[in-house]
Motif scaffolding. Structure first.
Motif, short mmCIF file in Angstrom:
data_model
loop_
_atom_site.label_atom_id
_atom_site.label_comp_id
_atom_site.label_asym_id
_atom_site.label_seq_id
_atom_site.Cartn_x
_atom_site.Cartn_y
_atom_site.Cartn_z
N ALA A 91 44.24 -24.53 -112.19
CA ALA A 91 42.87 -24.45 -111.68
C ALA A 91 42.36 -23.02 -111.57
CB ALA A 91 42.78 -25.14 -110.32
N HIS A 92 43.29 -22.06 -111.52
CA HIS A 92 42.89 -20.66 -111.35
C HIS A 92 43.37 -19.78 -112.50
CE1 HIS A 92 42.91 -22.34 -107.24
NE2 HIS A 92 41.91 -21.51 -107.01
N VAL A 93 43.59 -20.39 -113.66
CA VAL A 93 44.17 -19.64 -114.76
C VAL A 93 43.26 -18.50 -115.21
CG1 VAL A 93 43.26 -21.10 -116.61
CG2 VAL A 93 45.44 -19.91 -116.94
N HIS A 94 41.97 -18.62 -114.95
CA HIS A 94 41.03 -17.55 -115.32
C HIS A 94 41.31 -16.26 -114.56
CE1 HIS A 94 39.36 -19.55 -111.79
NE2 HIS A 94 38.74 -18.43 -111.52
N LEU A 95 42.07 -16.35 -113.46
CA LEU A 95 42.41 -15.16 -112.69
C LEU A 95 43.66 -14.46 -113.21
CD1 LEU A 95 41.86 -16.50 -109.04
CD2 LEU A 95 40.26 -15.14 -110.42
N LEU A 96 44.44 -15.16 -114.02
CA LEU A 96 45.73 -14.62 -114.44
C LEU A 96 45.54 -13.55 -115.51
CD1 LEU A 96 47.94 -17.85 -114.58
CD2 LEU A 96 47.48 -16.31 -112.65
N MET A 101 52.71 -13.55 -117.33
CA MET A 101 53.66 -14.31 -118.15
C MET A 101 55.07 -14.17 -117.60
SD MET A 101 52.03 -15.93 -120.56
CE MET A 101 53.10 -16.24 -121.98
N THR A 102 55.35 -13.09 -116.90
CA THR A 102 56.67 -12.94 -116.27
C THR A 102 56.89 -14.02 -115.23
OG1 THR A 102 56.60 -10.55 -116.61
CG2 THR A 102 58.14 -11.37 -114.95
N LEU A 107 59.16 -19.52 -113.74
CA LEU A 107 58.98 -20.92 -113.39
C LEU A 107 59.47 -21.83 -114.51
CD1 LEU A 107 55.41 -20.84 -111.76
CD2 LEU A 107 57.64 -20.55 -110.66
N LEU A 108 59.18 -21.45 -115.74
CA LEU A 108 59.60 -22.26 -116.88
C LEU A 108 61.11 -22.41 -116.91
CD1 LEU A 108 58.79 -23.72 -119.51
CD2 LEU A 108 58.88 -21.51 -120.67
N ARG A 109 61.82 -21.34 -116.63
CA ARG A 109 63.28 -21.40 -116.65
C ARG A 109 63.85 -22.21 -115.48
NH1 ARG A 109 65.51 -18.54 -120.52
NH2 ARG A 109 64.23 -16.98 -121.60
N GLN A 110 63.03 -22.50 -114.51
CA GLN A 110 63.46 -23.31 -113.37
C GLN A 110 62.95 -24.74 -113.45
OE1 GLN A 110 62.09 -21.08 -109.95
NE2 GLN A 110 63.44 -19.35 -110.37
N CYS A 111 62.26 -25.09 -114.52
CA CYS A 111 61.65 -26.42 -114.61
C CYS A 111 62.70 -27.54 -114.71
CB CYS A 111 60.70 -26.49 -115.82
SG CYS A 111 59.07 -25.78 -115.51
N HIS A 112 63.53 -27.50 -115.73
CA HIS A 112 64.59 -28.50 -115.92
C HIS A 112 64.06 -29.91 -116.11
CE1 HIS A 112 67.19 -25.21 -114.95
NE2 HIS A 112 66.82 -25.18 -113.68
N THR A 113 62.79 -30.06 -116.46
CA THR A 113 62.23 -31.39 -116.73
C THR A 113 60.97 -31.24 -117.56
OG1 THR A 113 61.18 -33.36 -115.77
CG2 THR A 113 61.03 -31.34 -114.49
N PRO A 133 45.51 -12.97 -126.52
CA PRO A 133 46.43 -13.17 -127.64
C PRO A 133 47.60 -12.19 -127.68
CG PRO A 133 44.16 -13.29 -128.38
CD PRO A 133 44.12 -12.80 -126.97
N GLU A 134 47.50 -11.11 -126.93
CA GLU A 134 48.60 -10.14 -126.93
C GLU A 134 49.87 -10.68 -126.30
OE1 GLU A 134 45.86 -8.83 -123.43
OE2 GLU A 134 45.69 -9.86 -125.37
N VAL A 135 49.80 -11.86 -125.62
CA VAL A 135 51.03 -12.43 -125.05
C VAL A 135 51.78 -13.27 -126.09
CG1 VAL A 135 49.95 -12.48 -122.77
CG2 VAL A 135 50.01 -14.59 -124.13
#
Length: 253
Positions: A91-96, A101-102, A107-113, A133-135
């Motif tokens: 909902a707040h991705v426009h602020l990121l 990405m760090t 979080l991605l490495r802790q998802c496990h699902t 796009p630089e990411v």
């Protein structure tokens, strides 16, 4: 906003989750997802409504507050708490910003699902990729990672780029380069992700997807191909399936 105030917001959201629990759902969902997390039993649509309502109630949250709130919700091993953390980020991705990405990788490495990967990667990391796009090198690295959920997350970060007709020409060559060496990955959730993204591209650029697949039928799994061709007209779908079957006769049984 002070850290204590962010904690209070997180506690309010946890209370709302408890109040929205569907009797009996937690146990069934935990079994279905083979989850090690605790479950409250709140459907995803209800959590999406909760995130939207929260955003309307607190329209002035800044980037630092959003990140602290997401981290606070994520901090407990509860499936719905973590799902809501990702929906708050959505909902707040426009602020990121690219440096976030760090956080997303942690979080991605802790998802496990897949249930959490599929909330984080397409709509949070994917929208950040389109805006910045630089990411791209980070997403490429995720897709090359040997850990299944990180790899799926990297692939699904290209979903919006392939889904949007105007973005497809920019991102399909990148996705194709990333996905090509992963076609031989024998894990269900990786194979299905590749097929899912290809299927998104067939909505408006079917010819490009058909050409890409036709050149790789010797390495594409049946699962990937079936997912990819689901929306293609029979005139395209049938020859691809027949050619794949001829190359992989053992898969007929």
């Amino acid at each position: 906003m002070e850290a204590a105030a962010v904690t209070t917001l997180a506690d309010q959201l946890r209370t709302r989750l408890d109040e929205s629990a569907v009797p009996g759902r937690a146990e069934g969902e935990k079994r279905y997802l083979k989850s090690d997390l605790d479950h409250v039993g709140v459907p995803v649509p209800a959590m999406r409504r909760m995130a939207r309502s929260f955003t309307r109630e607190y329209p002035d949250l800044g980037r630092d507050e959003v990140i602290r709130l997401a981290e606070e919700l994520w901090s407990r091993p509860v499936h719905e708490h973590r799902s809501l953390a990702l929906l708050v980020l959505d909902a707040h991705v426009h602020l990121l910003v690219p440096d976030d990405m760090t956080l997303l990788e942690r979080l991605l490495r802790q998802c496990h699902t897949w249930a959490h990967v599929d909330l984080l990667a397409p709509m949070v990391a994917g929208r950040l990729l389109l805006a910045h796009p630089e990411v791209e090198p980070v997403v490429r690295r995720w897709a090359a990672d040997e850990e299944q959920w990180v790899r799926r997350g990297g692939l699904l970060s290209f979903l919006l780029g392939l889904r949007q007709e105007t973005e497809f020409p920019r991102w399909f060559p990148v996705f194709g380069e990333v996905a090509d060496p992963l076609l031989t990955d024998n894990r269900f959730f990786v194979r299905k992700a590749i097929g899912w993204l290809l299927r998104e591209g067939t909505k408006h650029h079917p010819e490009a997807v058909v050409r890409w697949l036709a050149d790789r039928l010797d390495r594409a799994s049946g699962l990937t191909l079936r997912e990819a061709v689901r929306r293609l007209p029979e005139s395209d779908r049938t020859p691809l399936l027949a050619a794949h079957a001829a190359l992989h006769p053992r898969l007929r049984h």
